[in-house]
Design an enzyme around this catalytic site. Structure first.
Site, PDB file in Angstrom:
ATOM      1  CB  SER A  29     -14.581  -0.111 -63.833  1.00 43.92           C
ATOM      2  OG  SER A  29     -15.124   0.307 -62.602  1.00 43.92           O
ATOM      3  CG  ASN A  30     -12.219   3.451 -60.491  1.00 44.74           C
ATOM      4  OD1 ASN A  30     -12.468   3.076 -59.357  1.00 44.74           O
ATOM      5  ND2 ASN A  30     -12.979   4.348 -61.133  1.00 44.74           N
ATOM      6  NE  ARG A  31      -6.245  -1.778 -57.440  1.00 50.29           N
ATOM      7  CZ  ARG A  31      -5.107  -1.512 -56.812  1.00 50.29           C
ATOM      8  NH1 ARG A  31      -4.153  -0.871 -57.423  1.00 50.29           N
ATOM      9  NH2 ARG A  31      -4.943  -1.883 -55.561  1.00 50.29           N
ATOM     10  CB  ALA A  96     -13.071   6.164 -57.841  1.00 53.07           C
TER      11      ALA A  96
END
Ligand code: C5P
Length: 221
Positions: A29-31, A96
């Site tokens: 995943s991402n922030r 995102a």
């Protein structure tokens, strides 16, 4: 101040990260916190729009009066966004989306074995690019979070994804981008024009963005 200038406008917003499962307990995943997209959805609703918010896994309260569709993976976000595209007047992709996902999701938790481990990844569908290809009457707005060559990359995406407008933000600057309540963005348009906004709350960014989108939408009505 702006009143209900978006009354009747059907806005589809995507927000947050996606999660791409590796096995039953792990994911990529991402922030992204989802705050920018949630701020846009809430502001659009306050201005009278009919808002659908497609949200990846985030820890935020759903904005009042907004239909929220929760998704986890890029595949699910793709399905929902495409399914709802025809009924939208404006689409704002603040999510995102993961660019890659594991080629295989393991059915059982993977065991530690060798010192090195290579995970095979494949590209996820570029949802925004697909929407750009299908675009009819819709106003299409993308985001570009970059850490270098911000304008060049953002301009390329605006053209390659067939967008009407792109919001570029340099996520390497403190106070901008992921997981904070403020942002520093630039708006870039099809004719090459650009607008630089100063550091401001994501709610203020959302309202500036909607100020620009509103006349574009009205032209298509
Ligand atoms: O190419 P890049 O990911 O930087 O482009 C950013 C824009 O494209 C964002 O608006 C994002 O929501 C969208 N995007 C998408 N599907 C992907 C990757 C990005 O819709 N697989």
């Amino acid at each position: 101040l702006t009143g209900k200038d978006l009354a009747g406008c059907r806005i589809l917003v995507s927000a947050g990260p996606t999660r791409e499962e590796i096995d039953p307990v792990r994911y990529l995943s991402n922030r992204s916190s989802g705050r920018m997209g949630f701020a846009i959805a809430a502001a659009a609703r306050r201005r009278g729009a009919i808002v659908t918010l497609v949200a990846g896994p985030v820890q935020l309260m759903p904005p009042a009066g907004v239909e929220v569709v929760s998704v986890v993976s890029a595949r699910q976000m793709h399905e929902v966004m495409l399914g709802r595209f025809a009924a939208a007047d404006v689409v704002i992709k603040a999510a995102a989306v993961a660019d890659y996902r594991p080629m295989i999701r393991q059915q059982q938790k993977m065991k530690k074995k060798s010192e090195e481990f290579i995970l095979d990844l494949e590209k996820t569908p570029d949802i925004l690019a697909e929407l750009g290809q299908r675009k009819a009457h819709q106003i299409l707005v993308g985001f570009a979070a970059e850490t270098e060559d911000l304008l060049e990359h953002a301009r390329k995406k605006l053209v390659s994804k067939n967008l009407d407008m792109i919001v570029a933000n340099d996520v390497s600057i403190p106070g901008a981008g992921f997981d904070v309540d403020t942002n520093i963005v630039r708006f870039i348009y099809r004719n090459g024009e650009m607008e630089n906004l100063e550091l401001m709350s994501k709610t203020d960014v959302a309202n500036h963005l909607l100020d620009r989108i509103c006349p574009l939408w009205k032209k298509t009505c």
